[in-house]
Design a protein around this motif. Sequence first.
Motif, PDB file in Angstrom:
ATOM      1  N   ARG A  62       0.828  -1.204   0.000  1.00  9.59           N
ATOM      2  CA  ARG A  62       0.000   0.000   0.000  1.00  9.59           C
ATOM      3  C   ARG A  62       0.863   1.255   0.000  1.00  9.59           C
ATOM      4  O   ARG A  62       1.871   1.336   0.680  1.00  9.59           O
ATOM      5  N   VAL A  63       0.400   2.253  -0.741  1.00 15.38           N
ATOM      6  CA  VAL A  63       1.046   3.551  -0.756  1.00 15.38           C
ATOM      7  C   VAL A  63      -0.046   4.616  -0.746  1.00 15.38           C
ATOM      8  O   VAL A  63      -1.127   4.420  -1.286  1.00 15.38           O
ATOM      9  N   ARG A  64       0.245   5.709  -0.079  1.00 16.80           N
ATOM     10  CA  ARG A  64      -0.704   6.810   0.019  1.00 16.80           C
ATOM     11  C   ARG A  64      -0.104   8.019  -0.676  1.00 16.80           C
ATOM     12  O   ARG A  64       1.075   8.311  -0.527  1.00 16.80           O
TER      13      ARG A  64
ATOM     14  N   LYS B  42      -2.324  15.173  -1.876  1.00 12.65           N
ATOM     15  CA  LYS B  42      -2.186  16.312  -2.784  1.00 12.65           C
ATOM     16  C   LYS B  42      -2.939  17.521  -2.236  1.00 12.65           C
ATOM     17  O   LYS B  42      -4.049  17.397  -1.736  1.00 12.65           O
ATOM     18  N   LEU B  43      -2.310  18.675  -2.375  1.00  9.08           N
ATOM     19  CA  LEU B  43      -2.966  19.944  -2.091  1.00  9.08           C
ATOM     20  C   LEU B  43      -2.480  20.918  -3.153  1.00  9.08           C
ATOM     21  O   LEU B  43      -1.285  21.214  -3.219  1.00  9.08           O
ATOM     22  N   GLY B  44      -3.408  21.382  -3.991  1.00 11.65           N
ATOM     23  CA  GLY B  44      -3.008  22.236  -5.104  1.00 11.65           C
ATOM     24  C   GLY B  44      -2.082  21.467  -6.029  1.00 11.65           C
ATOM     25  O   GLY B  44      -2.359  20.335  -6.403  1.00 11.65           O
ATOM     26  N   LYS B  45      -0.938  22.047  -6.344  1.00  9.52           N
ATOM     27  CA  LYS B  45       0.017  21.403  -7.241  1.00  9.52           C
ATOM     28  C   LYS B  45       1.052  20.558  -6.504  1.00  9.52           C
ATOM     29  O   LYS B  45       1.850  19.873  -7.135  1.00  9.52           O
TER      30      LYS B  45
ATOM     31  N   LYS C 265       4.183  11.538  -1.383  1.00 13.55           N
ATOM     32  CA  LYS C 265       3.930  10.107  -1.501  1.00 13.55           C
ATOM     33  C   LYS C 265       4.522   9.404  -0.285  1.00 13.55           C
ATOM     34  O   LYS C 265       5.663   9.662   0.087  1.00 13.55           O
ATOM     35  N   SER C 266       3.745   8.509   0.304  1.00 12.57           N
ATOM     36  CA  SER C 266       4.206   7.795   1.497  1.00 12.57           C
ATOM     37  C   SER C 266       5.165   6.674   1.134  1.00 12.57           C
ATOM     38  O   SER C 266       5.300   6.292  -0.030  1.00 12.57           O
TER      39      SER C 266
ATOM     40  N   GLU D  32       3.163   8.898   9.168  1.00 13.48           N
ATOM     41  CA  GLU D  32       3.925   9.988   8.575  1.00 13.48           C
ATOM     42  C   GLU D  32       3.152  11.300   8.713  1.00 13.48           C
ATOM     43  O   GLU D  32       1.934  11.309   8.796  1.00 13.48           O
ATOM     44  N   THR D  33       3.892  12.402   8.729  1.00 14.97           N
ATOM     45  CA  THR D  33       3.298  13.735   8.801  1.00 14.97           C
ATOM     46  C   THR D  33       3.695  14.519   7.559  1.00 14.97           C
ATOM     47  O   THR D  33       4.842  14.463   7.130  1.00 14.97           O
ATOM     48  N   TYR D  34       2.741  15.244   6.984  1.00 11.72           N
ATOM     49  CA  TYR D  34       2.996  16.072   5.804  1.00 11.72           C
ATOM     50  C   TYR D  34       2.603  17.507   6.123  1.00 11.72           C
ATOM     51  O   TYR D  34       1.613  17.750   6.804  1.00 11.72           O
ATOM     52  N   LEU D  35       3.369  18.444   5.606  1.00 11.12           N
ATOM     53  CA  LEU D  35       3.046  19.865   5.735  1.00 11.12           C
ATOM     54  C   LEU D  35       2.863  20.440   4.341  1.00 11.12           C
ATOM     55  O   LEU D  35       3.688  20.221   3.456  1.00 11.12           O
ATOM     56  N   PHE D  36       1.772  21.170   4.154  1.00 11.52           N
ATOM     57  CA  PHE D  36       1.484  21.799   2.869  1.00 11.52           C
ATOM     58  C   PHE D  36       1.259  23.283   3.074  1.00 11.52           C
ATOM     59  O   PHE D  36       0.532  23.688   3.976  1.00 11.52           O
TER      60      PHE D  36
END
Length: 115
Positions: free
Chosen positions: A4-6, A9-12, A16-17, A30-34
């Motif tokens: 599995r992979v996640r 996306k936010l805007g452009k 990818k996890s 995992e943590t993502y910052l946009f």
Amino acid sequence: YQRRVRVVKLGKKQEKSKHISGTLSPEWGETYLFNITQDSVELLVEVWDHNVLKADNFMGQVSIPLYTIMMKNVIPTKWYYLKPRTTKDEVSGEIQMHISWDLSLIHISEPTRLL
């Protein structure tokens, strides 16, 4: 094996996890910052079954309008049903996420799990 992979996306911008193998209920942690930009309308989270020798299989997606996140500041950890992109997609399952924002950043953080 299931891998599995996640994809978030936010805007452009897209993140990818890491691949999680050998389980039907992966925990990415995992943590993502946009950064929020003018083209930021919705937060889109896609789940894929990663294949090494052939095309990845789409498992489903969650689309959250940006205004929903901004109105609440924090969306507590909750489960989201995976949805199809088109009527031809066969999807099932849920993904758990915690989402918050502060002035100009969207935070998507642990726990993020798939059922």
